[in-house]
Design an enzyme around this catalytic site. Structure first.
Site, PDB file in Angstrom:
ATOM      1  N   ASP A  27       1.009  -1.140   0.078  1.00  0.00           N
ATOM      2  CA  ASP A  27      -0.174  -0.041   0.173  1.00  0.00           C
ATOM      3  C   ASP A  27       0.786   1.253  -0.098  1.00  0.00           C
ATOM      4  O   ASP A  27       2.000   1.114   0.466  1.00  0.00           O
ATOM      5  CB  ASP A  27      -0.735   0.096   1.173  1.00  0.00           C
ATOM      6  CG  ASP A  27      -1.990   1.050   1.147  1.00  0.00           C
ATOM      7  OD1 ASP A  27      -2.362   1.551  -0.002  1.00  0.00           O
ATOM      8  OD2 ASP A  27      -2.734   1.414   2.165  1.00  0.00           O
ATOM      9  N   TRP A  32       2.612   7.975  -2.692  1.00  0.00           N
ATOM     10  CA  TRP A  32       4.089   8.252  -3.182  1.00  0.00           C
ATOM     11  C   TRP A  32       4.404   9.013  -4.303  1.00  0.00           C
ATOM     12  O   TRP A  32       5.015  10.128  -4.263  1.00  0.00           O
ATOM     13  CB  TRP A  32       4.970   6.998  -3.350  1.00  0.00           C
ATOM     14  CG  TRP A  32       6.340   6.798  -3.632  1.00  0.00           C
ATOM     15  CD1 TRP A  32       7.218   6.834  -2.581  1.00  0.00           C
ATOM     16  CD2 TRP A  32       6.756   7.061  -4.879  1.00  0.00           C
ATOM     17  NE1 TRP A  32       8.600   6.852  -3.383  1.00  0.00           N
ATOM     18  CE2 TRP A  32       8.189   7.078  -4.622  1.00  0.00           C
ATOM     19  CE3 TRP A  32       6.406   7.040  -6.184  1.00  0.00           C
ATOM     20  CZ2 TRP A  32       9.239   7.142  -5.816  1.00  0.00           C
ATOM     21  CZ3 TRP A  32       7.249   7.205  -7.127  1.00  0.00           C
ATOM     22  CH2 TRP A  32       8.367   7.461  -6.995  1.00  0.00           C
ATOM     23  N   ARG A  40      -0.731   9.206 -10.287  1.00  0.00           N
ATOM     24  CA  ARG A  40      -0.636   7.820  -9.460  1.00  0.00           C
ATOM     25  C   ARG A  40      -0.026   6.860 -10.104  1.00  0.00           C
ATOM     26  O   ARG A  40       0.682   5.842  -9.624  1.00  0.00           O
ATOM     27  CB  ARG A  40      -2.022   7.517  -9.012  1.00  0.00           C
ATOM     28  CG  ARG A  40      -2.661   8.658  -8.034  1.00  0.00           C
ATOM     29  CD  ARG A  40      -4.280   8.182  -7.767  1.00  0.00           C
ATOM     30  NE  ARG A  40      -4.252   6.812  -7.208  1.00  0.00           N
ATOM     31  CZ  ARG A  40      -4.268   6.292  -5.939  1.00  0.00           C
ATOM     32  NH1 ARG A  40      -4.060   7.265  -5.371  1.00  0.00           N
ATOM     33  NH2 ARG A  40      -4.343   5.139  -5.784  1.00  0.00           N
ATOM     34  N   ASN A  75     -10.406  -2.773  -6.613  1.00  0.00           N
ATOM     35  CA  ASN A  75      -9.549  -1.857  -7.644  1.00  0.00           C
ATOM     36  C   ASN A  75     -10.030  -1.434  -8.901  1.00  0.00           C
ATOM     37  O   ASN A  75      -9.808  -0.445  -9.500  1.00  0.00           O
ATOM     38  CB  ASN A  75      -8.125  -2.503  -7.613  1.00  0.00           C
ATOM     39  CG  ASN A  75      -7.300  -2.151  -6.299  1.00  0.00           C
ATOM     40  OD1 ASN A  75      -6.473  -2.963  -6.000  1.00  0.00           O
ATOM     41  ND2 ASN A  75      -7.766  -1.298  -5.452  1.00  0.00           N
TER      42      ASN A  75
HETATM   43  C1  FPP Z   1      -2.154  -0.100  -3.491  1.00  0.00           C
HETATM   44  O1  FPP Z   1      -1.483   1.551  -3.173  1.00  0.00           O
HETATM   45  C2  FPP Z   1      -1.509  -0.675  -4.651  1.00  0.00           C
HETATM   46  C3  FPP Z   1      -2.298  -1.094  -5.586  1.00  0.00           C
HETATM   47  C4  FPP Z   1      -3.386  -1.089  -5.537  1.00  0.00           C
HETATM   48  C5  FPP Z   1      -1.508  -1.893  -6.706  1.00  0.00           C
HETATM   49  C6  FPP Z   1      -0.264  -2.325  -6.375  1.00  0.00           C
HETATM   50  C7  FPP Z   1       0.432  -2.547  -7.703  1.00  0.00           C
HETATM   51  C8  FPP Z   1       1.803  -2.560  -7.712  1.00  0.00           C
HETATM   52  C9  FPP Z   1       2.859  -2.671  -6.719  1.00  0.00           C
HETATM   53  C10 FPP Z   1       2.241  -2.767  -9.318  1.00  0.00           C
HETATM   54  C11 FPP Z   1       2.083  -3.850 -10.078  1.00  0.00           C
HETATM   55  C12 FPP Z   1       2.437  -5.164  -9.750  1.00  0.00           C
HETATM   56  C13 FPP Z   1       2.462  -5.975 -10.491  1.00  0.00           C
HETATM   57  C14 FPP Z   1       2.652  -7.501 -10.128  1.00  0.00           C
HETATM   58  C15 FPP Z   1       1.679  -5.791 -11.746  1.00  0.00           C
HETATM   59  P1  FPP Z   1      -2.417   2.556  -3.539  1.00  0.00           P
HETATM   60  O2  FPP Z   1      -2.402   2.798  -4.772  1.00  0.00           O
HETATM   61  O3  FPP Z   1      -3.839   2.073  -2.849  1.00  0.00           O
HETATM   62  O4  FPP Z   1      -1.948   3.495  -2.513  1.00  0.00           O
HETATM   63  P2  FPP Z   1      -2.594   4.907  -1.878  1.00  0.00           P
HETATM   64  O5  FPP Z   1      -3.252   4.176  -0.673  1.00  0.00           O
HETATM   65  O6  FPP Z   1      -1.461   5.624  -1.525  1.00  0.00           O
HETATM   66  O7  FPP Z   1      -3.503   5.510  -2.736  1.00  0.00           O
END
Ligand code: FPP
Length: 241
Positions: A27, A32, A40, A75
């Site tokens: 997360d 970031w 994003r 998502n």
């Molecule tokens: C959560 O952070 C992360 C995700 C929903 C996506 C995770 C994806 C990756 C690490 C890259 C892709 C990996 C593969 C294997 C294809 P968030 O976006 O919810 O972060 P936030 O809480 O800061 O908004």
């Protein structure tokens, strides 16, 4: 940087503490990027690099299984541009994953619902890497409640009328690798978010304030050290005392 001595040490800790399976809730990618004034998608790109680094490191210190939460069933509600960026990263990763040595990839969840293009990629990576010694489970279009429902429906289809805990454990997506010993969530949120709901019953939990793209092998070492000092009792009494 971790020296070879320290690495030997952490491998020894992994072995002695019985740490075989770590699951990651990656997360903080979006925050970031936003902190840097970037869209994003850039956070997911940086997050994918961290994912590669961390799963390779897990393998090098003797962790047999790493499970990552890459895309939840919820998502898909995100803006199309962000969803497409994650799918694109998946496609890129599939190509790189095929070159990884001795690692078997398994996609858990319902990636088949995300269209033929995504599904073709994930099944290809699974078949090319079949038989690898260590395992990376990528949760993609995954939901923990949906997984339990899926397991129960499978059992009903097999004409089961009385369902036991062992039956469900044998029918969740991770049945062949066992439950995670440790679940690490980055990004300063303290919740499970529908991840491995059946499997987390006795997992140790570790929460980090670090946003996933900044998560380092040093911090993973810290989490492993922390795990090694926990007393796991599975509802019983501490046998070490
Ligand atoms: C959560 O952070 C992360 C995700 C929903 C996506 C995770 C994806 C990756 C690490 C890259 C892709 C990996 C593969 C294997 C294809 P968030 O976006 O919810 O972060 P936030 O809480 O800061 O908004």
């Amino acid at each position: 940087m971790i020296s070879e001595n320290e690495m030997d040490n952490i491998s020894e800790i992994v072995e002695k503490s019985g740490l075989k399976h770590i699951a990651f809730i990656m997360d903080g990618n979006g925050r970031w990027a936003t902190k840097r004034g970037l869209p994003r998608e850039f956070g997911h790109k940086a997050g994918a690099e961290t994912f590669k680094k961390i799963v390779r490191y897990c393998r090098s210190i003797g962790i047999k299984t790493a499970t990552v939460y890459a895309f939840s069933t919820e998502n898909i509600k995100r803006p199309k541009r962000e969803v497409n960026a994650i799918f694109r990263l998946l496609g890129e990763y599939v190509e790189e994953g095929k070159e990884e040595k001795d690692v078997e990839f398994k996609f858990i969840g319902a990636p088949e619902e995300l269209g033929e293009d995504v599904y073709k990629k994930v099944t290809e990576l699974e078949s090319v890497t079949k038989g690898g010694k260590s395992r990376v489970n990528v949760a993609f279009n995954y939901g923990g409640r949906a997984e339990i429902v899926h397991a129960v429906n499978k059992l009903l289809k097999d004409n089961k009328t009385v369902i036991t805990e062992d039956d469900i454990s044998a029918n969740v997506y991770t049945s062949d690798v066992g439950d995670p010993d440790l679940i690490i969530r980055t990004g300063n949120e303290v919740r499970i978010s529908n991840f491995l709901l059946w499997q987390c019953a006795y997992s140790e939990l570790y929460f980090s304030e670090t946003l996933w793209p900044d998560f380092s092998t040093d911090e993973l070492d810290k989490a492993i050290m922390d795990f090694s000092h926990r007393s796991r009792r599975w509802g019983g009494l501490d046998t070490k005392k």
